[in-house]
Design an enzyme around this catalytic site. Structure first.
Site, mmCIF file in Angstrom:
data_model
loop_
_atom_site.group_PDB
_atom_site.id
_atom_site.type_symbol
_atom_site.label_atom_id
_atom_site.label_comp_id
_atom_site.label_asym_id
_atom_site.label_seq_id
_atom_site.Cartn_x
_atom_site.Cartn_y
_atom_site.Cartn_z
ATOM 1 N N GLY A 91 0.790 -1.222 0.000
ATOM 2 C CA GLY A 91 0.000 0.000 0.000
ATOM 3 C C GLY A 91 0.821 1.271 0.000
ATOM 4 O O GLY A 91 0.292 2.352 0.268
ATOM 5 N N HIS A 98 8.587 6.520 5.212
ATOM 6 C CA HIS A 98 7.985 7.214 6.348
ATOM 7 C C HIS A 98 7.410 6.174 7.298
ATOM 8 O O HIS A 98 6.941 5.122 6.879
ATOM 9 C CB HIS A 98 6.890 8.185 5.896
ATOM 10 C CG HIS A 98 5.954 7.592 4.894
ATOM 11 N ND1 HIS A 98 6.300 7.429 3.568
ATOM 12 C CD2 HIS A 98 4.708 7.086 5.015
ATOM 13 C CE1 HIS A 98 5.309 6.869 2.920
ATOM 14 N NE2 HIS A 98 4.316 6.626 3.772
HETATM 15 P P1 5GP Z 1 1.862 5.269 2.310
HETATM 16 O O1 5GP Z 1 0.560 4.918 1.625
HETATM 17 O O2 5GP Z 1 2.921 5.615 1.287
HETATM 18 O O3 5GP Z 1 2.322 4.283 3.330
HETATM 19 O O4 5GP Z 1 1.561 6.570 3.158
HETATM 20 C C1 5GP Z 1 1.411 7.831 2.590
HETATM 21 C C2 5GP Z 1 0.599 8.652 3.551
HETATM 22 O O5 5GP Z 1 0.761 10.009 3.219
HETATM 23 C C3 5GP Z 1 -0.899 8.347 3.517
HETATM 24 O O6 5GP Z 1 -1.339 7.932 4.799
HETATM 25 C C4 5GP Z 1 -1.517 9.658 3.074
HETATM 26 O O7 5GP Z 1 -2.743 9.934 3.704
HETATM 27 C C5 5GP Z 1 -0.448 10.669 3.452
HETATM 28 N N1 5GP Z 1 -0.438 11.855 2.602
HETATM 29 C C6 5GP Z 1 -0.518 11.891 1.243
HETATM 30 N N2 5GP Z 1 -0.446 13.155 0.802
HETATM 31 C C7 5GP Z 1 -0.312 13.935 1.915
HETATM 32 C C8 5GP Z 1 -0.186 15.350 2.098
HETATM 33 O O8 5GP Z 1 -0.170 16.153 1.159
HETATM 34 N N3 5GP Z 1 -0.087 15.800 3.382
HETATM 35 C C9 5GP Z 1 -0.091 14.931 4.451
HETATM 36 N N4 5GP Z 1 0.027 15.479 5.669
HETATM 37 N N5 5GP Z 1 -0.202 13.597 4.307
HETATM 38 C C10 5GP Z 1 -0.315 13.111 3.051
#
Ligand code: 5GP
Length: 112
Positions: A91, A98
């Site tokens: 996902g 992060h």
């Molecule tokens: P991943 O899916 O890569 O593990 O997590 C990415 C996270 O970044 C997601 O939980 C998503 O909601 C968050 N996210 C995406 N775009 C932004 C943004 O512009 N600002 C913030 N604060 N979070 C974001």
């Protein structure tokens, strides 16, 4: 080209920044999955765990200790979860590693 999170670190994209030091920063997730949902992000880009090198070990450890301190500050004494999604099957949507810090509600296991 900068990643989304580099643009956030450089204040080109607004965010709710809750922590920052020379190695990493932490922001409120824009789409929270729990009452506490914070992303702890290294300033130097590591795309994902499979791209991490031995020299990244200190940074990766730092992300976890910062997550633990934020959890303590937030009073998550009942527990919390840290998650790193690596690759499409997990996902991952932002290719800049992060740590998700999630808490404030009972979390199911196993995750979906
Ligand atoms: P991943 O899916 O890569 O593990 O997590 C990415 C996270 O970044 C997601 O939980 C998503 O909601 C968050 N996210 C995406 N775009 C932004 C943004 O512009 N600002 C913030 N604060 N979070 C974001």
């Amino acid at each position: 080209m900068k990643t989304l999170f580099q643009k956030i670190a450089d204040r080109e994209i607004p965010s709710k920044m809750v922590y920052e030091d020379e190695i990493c920063f932490a922001i409120e997730d824009i789409n929270p999955q729990a009452p506490t949902h914070i992303l702890v992000i290294p300033k130097r880009v590591i795309s994902r765990l499979s791209a991490a090198m031995d020299s990244d070990a200190g940074t990766l450890g730092h992300l976890l200790t910062v997550a633990g301190k934020i959890a303590a500050e937030r009073g998550l004494s009942g527990g919390f979860r840290t998650v790193i999604n690596s690759g499409p099957d997990a996902g991952e949507t932002v290719p800049h590693l992060h740590v998700h810090l999630i808490g404030g509600r009972k979390l199911a296991w196993p995750p979906g």
